[in-house]
Design a protein around this motif. Structure first.
Motif, PDB file in Angstrom:
ATOM      1  N   GLY A  96       0.799  -1.230   0.000  1.00  8.44           N
ATOM      2  CA  GLY A  96       0.000   0.000   0.000  1.00  8.44           C
ATOM      3  C   GLY A  96       0.819   1.261   0.000  1.00  8.44           C
ATOM      4  N   ARG A  97       2.114   1.153   0.300  1.00 13.96           N
ATOM      5  CA  ARG A  97       2.918   2.364   0.478  1.00 13.96           C
ATOM      6  C   ARG A  97       3.597   2.785  -0.831  1.00 13.96           C
ATOM      7  NH1 ARG A  97       8.066   3.617   2.091  1.00 13.96           N
ATOM      8  NH2 ARG A  97       8.651   1.424   1.986  1.00 13.96           N
ATOM      9  N   GLY A  98       3.538   1.922  -1.820  1.00 14.08           N
ATOM     10  CA  GLY A  98       4.229   2.230  -3.076  1.00 14.08           C
ATOM     11  C   GLY A  98       3.465   3.221  -3.929  1.00 14.08           C
ATOM     12  N   TYR A  99       4.106   3.624  -5.024  1.00 13.77           N
ATOM     13  CA  TYR A  99       3.453   4.623  -5.886  1.00 13.77           C
ATOM     14  C   TYR A  99       2.134   4.090  -6.450  1.00 13.77           C
ATOM     15  CZ  TYR A  99       7.656   7.574  -6.029  1.00 13.77           C
ATOM     16  OH  TYR A  99       8.694   8.409  -5.704  1.00 13.77           O
ATOM     17  N   THR A 100       2.136   2.844  -6.921  1.00 12.88           N
ATOM     18  CA  THR A 100       0.892   2.325  -7.509  1.00 12.88           C
ATOM     19  C   THR A 100      -0.130   2.012  -6.426  1.00 12.88           C
ATOM     20  OG1 THR A 100       1.819   0.088  -7.521  1.00 12.88           O
ATOM     21  CG2 THR A 100       2.013   1.355  -9.560  1.00 12.88           C
ATOM     22  N   GLY A 101       0.342   1.530  -5.277  1.00  2.00           N
ATOM     23  CA  GLY A 101      -0.565   1.260  -4.164  1.00  2.00           C
ATOM     24  C   GLY A 101      -1.265   2.521  -3.703  1.00  2.00           C
ATOM     25  N   SER A 151      -1.358  -3.233   3.287  1.00  4.28           N
ATOM     26  CA  SER A 151      -0.246  -3.730   4.103  1.00  4.28           C
ATOM     27  C   SER A 151       1.067  -3.048   3.727  1.00  4.28           C
ATOM     28  CB  SER A 151      -0.096  -5.238   3.910  1.00  4.28           C
ATOM     29  OG  SER A 151       0.469  -5.514   2.643  1.00  4.28           O
ATOM     30  N   SER A 152       1.985  -3.086   4.673  1.00  2.00           N
ATOM     31  CA  SER A 152       3.344  -2.610   4.463  1.00  2.00           C
ATOM     32  C   SER A 152       4.301  -3.557   5.181  1.00  2.00           C
ATOM     33  CB  SER A 152       3.519  -1.190   5.021  1.00  2.00           C
ATOM     34  OG  SER A 152       4.908  -0.865   5.076  1.00  2.00           O
ATOM     35  N   THR A 153       5.375  -3.951   4.494  1.00  2.00           N
ATOM     36  CA  THR A 153       6.337  -4.838   5.171  1.00  2.00           C
ATOM     37  C   THR A 153       7.290  -4.035   6.051  1.00  2.00           C
ATOM     38  OG1 THR A 153       7.850  -4.666   3.294  1.00  2.00           O
ATOM     39  CG2 THR A 153       6.318  -6.522   3.283  1.00  2.00           C
ATOM     40  N   SER A 154       7.417  -2.737   5.787  1.00  2.00           N
ATOM     41  CA  SER A 154       8.423  -1.987   6.561  1.00  2.00           C
ATOM     42  C   SER A 154       7.838  -0.858   7.397  1.00  2.00           C
ATOM     43  CB  SER A 154       9.464  -1.376   5.603  1.00  2.00           C
ATOM     44  OG  SER A 154       8.843  -0.357   4.825  1.00  2.00           O
ATOM     45  N   GLN A 155       6.603  -0.467   7.093  1.00  2.00           N
ATOM     46  CA  GLN A 155       6.068   0.682   7.842  1.00  2.00           C
ATOM     47  C   GLN A 155       4.638   0.434   8.322  1.00  2.00           C
ATOM     48  OE1 GLN A 155       6.971   4.634   6.619  1.00  2.00           O
ATOM     49  NE2 GLN A 155       8.721   4.015   5.389  1.00  2.00           N
ATOM     50  N   ALA A 189       0.664  -4.975  -5.222  1.00  2.00           N
ATOM     51  CA  ALA A 189       1.378  -3.802  -5.755  1.00  2.00           C
ATOM     52  C   ALA A 189       2.813  -3.846  -5.227  1.00  2.00           C
ATOM     53  CB  ALA A 189       0.687  -2.511  -5.339  1.00  2.00           C
ATOM     54  N   VAL A 190       3.443  -4.995  -5.496  1.00  2.00           N
ATOM     55  CA  VAL A 190       4.756  -5.296  -4.914  1.00  2.00           C
ATOM     56  C   VAL A 190       5.790  -5.393  -6.037  1.00  2.00           C
ATOM     57  CG1 VAL A 190       3.659  -6.515  -3.004  1.00  2.00           C
ATOM     58  CG2 VAL A 190       4.422  -7.802  -5.016  1.00  2.00           C
ATOM     59  N   PRO A 191       7.083  -5.326  -5.713  1.00  2.00           N
ATOM     60  CA  PRO A 191       8.107  -5.355  -6.769  1.00  2.00           C
ATOM     61  C   PRO A 191       8.084  -6.636  -7.581  1.00  2.00           C
ATOM     62  CG  PRO A 191       9.022  -4.601  -4.679  1.00  2.00           C
ATOM     63  CD  PRO A 191       7.654  -5.123  -4.374  1.00  2.00           C
ATOM     64  N   GLY A 222       9.297   3.428  -9.501  1.00  2.00           N
ATOM     65  CA  GLY A 222       8.925   3.079  -8.130  1.00  2.00           C
ATOM     66  C   GLY A 222       9.690   3.886  -7.102  1.00  2.00           C
ATOM     67  N   ARG A 223       9.363   3.607  -5.830  1.00  2.00           N
ATOM     68  CA  ARG A 223       9.942   4.396  -4.732  1.00  2.00           C
ATOM     69  C   ARG A 223      11.392   4.043  -4.454  1.00  2.00           C
ATOM     70  NH1 ARG A 223       6.955   7.245  -1.413  1.00  2.00           N
ATOM     71  NH2 ARG A 223       4.707   6.970  -1.320  1.00  2.00           N
ATOM     72  N   THR A 224      11.748   2.788  -4.695  1.00  2.00           N
ATOM     73  CA  THR A 224      13.098   2.361  -4.323  1.00  2.00           C
ATOM     74  C   THR A 224      14.123   3.166  -5.122  1.00  2.00           C
ATOM     75  OG1 THR A 224      12.186   0.147  -3.996  1.00  2.00           O
ATOM     76  CG2 THR A 224      14.610   0.332  -4.114  1.00  2.00           C
ATOM     77  N   ASP A 247      -1.102   7.973 -18.314  1.00  2.00           N
ATOM     78  CA  ASP A 247      -0.464   8.186 -17.010  1.00  2.00           C
ATOM     79  C   ASP A 247      -0.020   6.810 -16.499  1.00  2.00           C
ATOM     80  OD1 ASP A 247      -1.214  10.183 -14.115  1.00  2.00           O
ATOM     81  OD2 ASP A 247      -0.080   8.327 -14.176  1.00  2.00           O
ATOM     82  N   ASN A 248       1.274   6.629 -16.310  1.00  2.00           N
ATOM     83  CA  ASN A 248       1.789   5.315 -15.946  1.00  2.00           C
ATOM     84  C   ASN A 248       1.209   4.771 -14.639  1.00  2.00           C
ATOM     85  OD1 ASN A 248       3.639   7.594 -15.125  1.00  2.00           O
ATOM     86  ND2 ASN A 248       4.400   6.004 -13.759  1.00  2.00           N
ATOM     87  N   LEU A 249       0.858   5.698 -13.702  1.00  2.00           N
ATOM     88  CA  LEU A 249       0.300   5.234 -12.426  1.00  2.00           C
ATOM     89  C   LEU A 249      -1.206   4.993 -12.512  1.00  2.00           C
ATOM     90  CD1 LEU A 249       2.236   7.552  -9.908  1.00  2.00           C
ATOM     91  CD2 LEU A 249       2.757   5.186 -10.553  1.00  2.00           C
TER      92      LEU A 249
END
Ligand SMILES: NC(=O)C1=CN([C@@H]2O[C@H](COP(=O)(O)OP(=O)(O)OC[C@H]3O[C@@H](n4cnc5c(N)ncnc54)[C@H](OP(=O)(O)O)[C@@H]3O)[C@@H](O)[C@H]2O)C=CC1
Ligand SMILES: CC(=O)N[C@@H](CCC(=O)OP(=O)(O)O)C(=O)O
Length: 316
Positions: A10-15, A34-38, A76-78, A166-168, A288-290
């Motif tokens: 959920g924290r990514g650009y597409t999420g 969900s978020s694996t890190s936050q 919406a994961v890598p 993406g965010r990374t 729009d890519n997103l």
């Protein structure tokens, strides 16, 4: 009657883009993001327009998906991370719809390819939907109407905003590296080159570039046709092919990225025929890519797979 959506990543650009769409959807409700890190991060931190300041991203691992319930799960994961989630969700929730935004299942025949304008009937019946890549969406919508008229290998020159990476952090989303710049990359063999060729049934050449704007894709397609044509004939072919498609805008003029930002549509136009050889044409495809390149296309697919009006939540 409401239907629920679980969002992994959920924290990514597409999420975040999908959260914005769910925030105003009349029927779909967020089960959780969900978020694996936050975990614990307020959803409003990711999506400022989210209506409930108390909602937070939740911690979830593939081994815990049985604890969650949703009619549709969005991954919406890598790239490379989706399969583990899809297997766990399929095992725990065999009747749930899964929409994978990553490239992991786009060549898997057990997954419906989620480009509604080209594969709507299959998506309606599907429980597993592989959302197309952003450039791949632009390229296929730009080529599909002339696919059976092509005489050679089309060349696709694509430019994406850096949110595509993406965010990374990477050179492809480094504002300093991109300032006043245009970065060519993966000029042969990009996954979208293979994806477009696979779906069209013939090879293409795709040359991506990333630009210093945040979101949007412009793709200029150069192709050779088996028979000579005119700009008017070309435009008529596209207008007929996309007649009634509410998410496709066809125009005589070449569409521009700034006009398609934050819209769920793809724009195709700028139909041009070489004055030296009327077999050689150019056409421009912009989105729009997103949005149409990811989240709003995923929403079309969720609506279809859950038996809802495809455009629900996408039109004012
Ligand atoms: N950006 C674009 O324009 C497009 C992207 N895509 C594809 O969509 C997917 C998401 O892209 P995008 O949103 O840009 O990516 P981001 O990098 O912005 O976000 C992905 C998020 O996934 C989470 N994550 C990382 N690893 C895992 C894991 N193993 N399990 C669960 N979550 C994980 C991270 O958040 P956290 O740390 O909070 O878990 C991260 O923020 C990718 O596969 C991408 O290729 C497709 C079309 C367009
Ligand atoms: C600028 C940029 O990096 N864009 C990404 C495309 C994003 C996308 O569509 O992701 P998939 O990997 O899921 O297809 C790329 O070229 O890989």
């Amino acid at each position: 009657m409401t239907r629920s959506v679980a969002l992994v990543g959920g924290r990514g650009y597409t999420g975040a883009e999908l959260l914005g769409l769910l925030a105003r959807h009349p029927v779909l409700k967020l089960a959780f993001a969900s978020s694996t890190s936050q975990a614990g991060l307020p959803v409003t931190e990711v999506c400022p327009q989210w209506p409930d300041a108390n909602d937070q991203l939740v911690a979830l691992s593939p081994g815990e998906v049985a604890t969650g319930e949703a009619d549709a799960w969005v991954l919406a994961v890598p790239n490379g991370a989706a399969a583990e989630w899809a297997q766990a969700i399929s095992a725990a929730h065999p009747t749930a719809v899964i929409i994978d935004l990553s490239a992991d299942h786009r060549f898997d025949d057990d997954w419906a390819y989620g480009l509604p304008e080209l594969n709507r009937a299959a998506i309606r019946q599907a429980k597993r939907i592989a959302n197309p890549g952003c450039y791949a969406t632009a390229g296929q919508l730009g080529l599909a109407p002339i696919a059976d008229r092509l005489a050679g290998t089309p060349s696709l020159f694509g430019v994406s905003g850096y949110s595509g990476a993406g965010r990374t952090p990477s050179p492809k989303n480094d504002p300093e590296r991109l300032a006043d710049n245009l970065l060519p990359y993966s000029l042969a063999g990009h996954v979208h080159e293979r994806e477009i060729g696979h779906r069209l049934g013939r090879p293409v050449r795709f040359m991506p570039h990333v630009a210093p704007f945040f979101r949007g894709i412009a793709m200029t397609i150069s192709a050779r046709l088996g028979s000579p044509t005119s700009a008017a004939e070309l435009e008529a072919i596209y207008r007929e092919a996309y007649a009634g498609e509410r998410r496709i805008r066809v125009s005589r003029e070449a569409p521009e990225v700034r006009d398609m930002r934050d819209t769920p549509d793809a724009a195709i136009g700028g139909f041009t025929v070489s004055p030296d050889d009327p077999h050689d044409i150019a056409v421009v495809s912009v989105l729009d890519n997103l949005s149409k390149g990811a989240a709003s296309q995923a929403l079309q697919n969720i609506n279809l797979a859950l038996g809802l009006d495809e455009q629900l939540g996408l039109e004012p």
